[in-house]
Design a protein around this motif. Structure first.
Motif, short mmCIF file in Angstrom:
data_model
loop_
_atom_site.label_atom_id
_atom_site.label_comp_id
_atom_site.label_asym_id
_atom_site.label_seq_id
_atom_site.Cartn_x
_atom_site.Cartn_y
_atom_site.Cartn_z
N LEU A 625 69.94 74.81 0.83
CA LEU A 625 68.89 74.28 1.69
C LEU A 625 68.90 72.76 1.71
N LEU A 626 69.05 72.15 0.56
CA LEU A 626 69.05 70.69 0.49
C LEU A 626 70.28 70.09 1.17
N ARG A 627 71.40 70.81 1.11
CA ARG A 627 72.57 70.34 1.85
C ARG A 627 72.29 70.36 3.35
N GLU A 628 71.62 71.42 3.80
CA GLU A 628 71.29 71.52 5.23
C GLU A 628 70.35 70.39 5.65
N LEU A 629 69.51 69.95 4.73
CA LEU A 629 68.55 68.89 5.04
C LEU A 629 69.12 67.50 4.80
N ASN A 630 70.43 67.44 4.43
CA ASN A 630 71.13 66.17 4.25
C ASN A 630 70.47 65.28 3.19
N ILE A 631 70.08 65.92 2.08
CA ILE A 631 69.50 65.17 0.98
C ILE A 631 70.59 64.35 0.30
N ASP A 632 70.23 63.15 -0.19
CA ASP A 632 71.21 62.27 -0.82
C ASP A 632 71.61 62.78 -2.20
#
Length: 665
Positions: A625-632
């Motif tokens: 999910l965090l990859r999809e949200l482009n988290i640093d």
């Protein structure tokens, strides 16, 4: 199909039975609601009309003096009879419609009682003009009293008929009859029309009032529903943390003002993460729902309040008489969950069912009583229950040196912690999702007793802050990080949690600069995490200190964003290098509402230009999910658990490139 206001009101009235009301029934309701006002208006109207009617005796003396005695006698008879009849009806509690009929009858009789003897006068010319005053009776029937339209129409019609009968007797001049007849008919039509409009207007006002009440009730109901939703945990249906905090405050006020004791129980589902990982989130949710229902049912006989405090943690609040009552409640909470026999095969402690650990604290006389301390005590008791093997109950013991906030033992331990090597650091890796590499770590402080027992940070950090030892511990942590990790260039940046007390202390930035110079580490390799909270006031000393630290190149991170009250103000006042989103938002990301909130928070931070780090990553799904949200950057047990520096050395191949998990060393 269009609806009239009547239809809309009838459809919108609350309750199925009321919705079925016909227009006639609605009018009946209107009459019932207006009944008291109508009775009062009838009485006032007649008592006002009769004196005015009698005062016209003066006009009788002036215009028809020869029959004035008869007309005056008729006036007094009709007036007194009408008043006596009405008062008798009031005392007999007669129906309002019957009182209207008496008034209408009095009005007609008053007209007949005057016009018949007046027609016998020899002053026919005077009488021909005097008859115009008969229109007053017609107006009275339509305008003075609040008769319904049918009754007023009947009364005024009868007055009109009597007038025309008298007119034909008094004056034979056809032009006179046409002139005054037209006047009477015009008065009849006009006043009848006005009466119809008035009755409709009264009914319309009633309908508008009903509609306003319906809308108000609907608004109140929506408000109650929203309040209930805002105070209800969407998964279990129990009170949520907000509602529980409100109840706690009420009970605390009762304790402070009236010494009404109560106890707080924190309940944590044992090994729930393993259950969730093995059986799946849906089964995990079902497990929490079943536990919630069981806890709620078990507390019914104790008149206790049960709520969900977050994740797999529940809270119970109950009044008590003795400590034995507290133990009984806590054991009931534990036993009822175990009796559910809900299978948990992933446990490795000899138990194969879902259980809970319970920590309890209670109100008692203290030097500085605080509600927050009571919750913290229950949390400590829960920690001890879990540390002692789980599926057990622990009651906070204020006499235990490890539990006492103000004990000198813990404070003394902190004073020698650095000298005796009782304090240490562990490092939790931070992964860069763009490069899939570990490019940072967070340094976490640990304290152990002389016998090796670990002391939770939730216990020793507040004591260190109150006693001022946090200054020495903080500087020691910064120096240790620089020596253990940063000096060997094994990692690009390490973050250290900084207490607000340190930032407010004069010379803190200078001390940090001295450490960096002594060890030979660039300030850009170091990050200070500031936790959002009320205890951190944004005064000039803090801002100046942060400015000085940034001048040294030190990165400033905002920790646990979203859990306090000052986050937005901080984003405006301080140029943070990185904002760490609290793990609670990620853990709620499996729901549509939670994901939407997480996206909104990410968008807000991005608009401010800060890098984003999300903590608490515990599953592959959360990482995806965090990859999809482009988290640093991300941090959590799935990326890597906190480890001593010996196991943390980030040499080539120490971490798996895809998962970020450490290889065994």
């Amino acid at each position: 199909m269009t609806h009239t206001l009547v239809d809309v009101v009838e459809l919108d009235l609350l309750g199925d039975e009321t919705r079925k009301q016909s227009k006639d029934s609605l009018r009946s309701i209107f009459l019932e609601e207006a009944d008291a006002k109508r009775r009062k208006a009838i009485r006032q109207g007649l008592w006002l009309a009769v004196p005015i009617y009698l005062m016209f005796s003066i006009t009788d003396l002036l215009l028809v003096p020869d029959v004035a005695a008869h007309t005056m006698f008729a006036r007094f008879v009709v007036g007194i009879a009408a008043l006596l009849t009405l008062e008798m009806q009031i005392r007999a509690n007669a129906k309002t419609n019957h009182m209207d009929i008496v008034c209408a009858t009095a009005l007609i009789c008053g007209y007949i009682g005057w016009v018949i003897p007046a027609m016998m006068t020899t002053y026919s010319l005077n009488m021909s003009y005097y008859m115009v005053f008969g229109a007053i009776f017609m107006m009275g029937a339509n305008l003075f009293f609040t008769f319904n339209f049918q009754l007023s129409l009947f009364a005024s019609s009868l007055v009109l008929v009597i007038y025309f009968a008298a007119l034909s007797y008094i004056h034979e001049d056809i032009y006179y009859q046409i002139s005054f007849g037209t006047f009477y008919v015009s008065c009849f039509i006009f006043t009848s029309y006005v009466n119809l409009r008035l009755n409709r207007e009264r009914y319309q006002v009633f309908l508008n009032a009903v509609e306003a009440k319906v809308q108000q009730r609907q608004a109140e109901q929506r408000g109650e529903d929203l309040l209930r939703l805002s105070n209800t945990d969407p998964l279990t249906g129990l009170d949520n943390r907000r509602a529980i905090d409100g109840r706690l405050r009420q009970l605390w006020d009762g304790w402070i003002n009236e010494q009404r004791n109560f106890a707080v129980f924190l309940i944590d589902v044992d090994f729930f993460k393993k259950y969730n990982d093995y059986y799946g989130h849906q089964e995990g949710d079902r497990c929490l729902i079943q536990v919630a229902r069981t806890l709620q049912d078990s507390m019914s006989r104790f008149d206790a309040v049960i709520g969900r405090y977050g994740g797999e943690e529940f809270i119970a609040i109950a009044r008590f008489q003795t400590e034995r009552d507290i133990e009984d409640i806590a054991e009931t909470l534990r036993q009822t969950v175990e009796d559910m026999s809900l299978v948990h095969e992933r446990r490795r402690d000899g138990t194969s069912v879902i259980t809970v650990s319970v920590g309890a604290s209670y109100t008692r006389h203290q030097a500085d009583p605080k509600l927050e301390r009571l919750i913290n005590e229950a949390d400590r008791a829960l920690y001890l229950a879990k540390a002692n093997g789980r599926n057990t109950v622990k009651l906070f013991d204020p006499k235990d040196p490890l539990n006492s906030d103000d004990t000198e033992n813990v404070a003394a331990l902190l004073n020698i912690a650095i000298e005796k090597n009782l304090v240490s650091l562990v490092y939790q890796p931070i992964k860069n999702l763009s490069s899939e590499q570990i490019d940072g770590a967070e340094a976490l402080m640990r304290l152990r007793l002389l016998d090796g027992t670990l002391v939770p940070p939730s216990i020793f950090i507040p004591i260190a802050e109150r006693t001022g030892v946090i200054m020495d511990l903080g500087l020691w942590a910064i120096r240790t990080v620089c020596q253990q990790v940063l000096r060997c260039d094994s990692i690009s940046v390490v973050s250290v949690n900084v207490s607000p007390i340190q930032l407010k202390s004069p010379g803190f930035a200078t001390s940090v600069a001295a450490i960096l110079g002594d060890v030979g580490v660039a300030g850009g390799r170091l990050a200070f995490e500031i936790t959002e909270g009320l205890e951190m006031d944004m005064n000039s000393d803090v801002l100046h200190c942060i400015s000085d630290l940034k001048t040294l190149g030190i990165r400033i991170w905002l920790d646990d964003f979203g859990t306090g009250f000052a986050g937005l103000s901080w984003l405006r006042l301080i140029d943070f290098d990185t904002v760490k989103i609290d793990k609670s938002f990620l853990h709620d990301g499996h729901t549509a509402r939670g994901r939407a909130m997480l996206k909104d928070i990410i968008g807000l931070i991005r608009n401010c230009g800060h890098r984003i780090l999300v903590e608490g990553v515990e599953t592959a799904e959360q990482l995806t999910l965090l990859r999809e949200l482009n988290i640093d950057q991300v941090q959590g047990y799935y990326v890597g658990r906190p480890a001593p520096v010996e196991k943390f050395r980030l040499e080539k191949g120490s971490y798996l490139p895809r998962t970020g998990l450490m290889r065994p060393l």
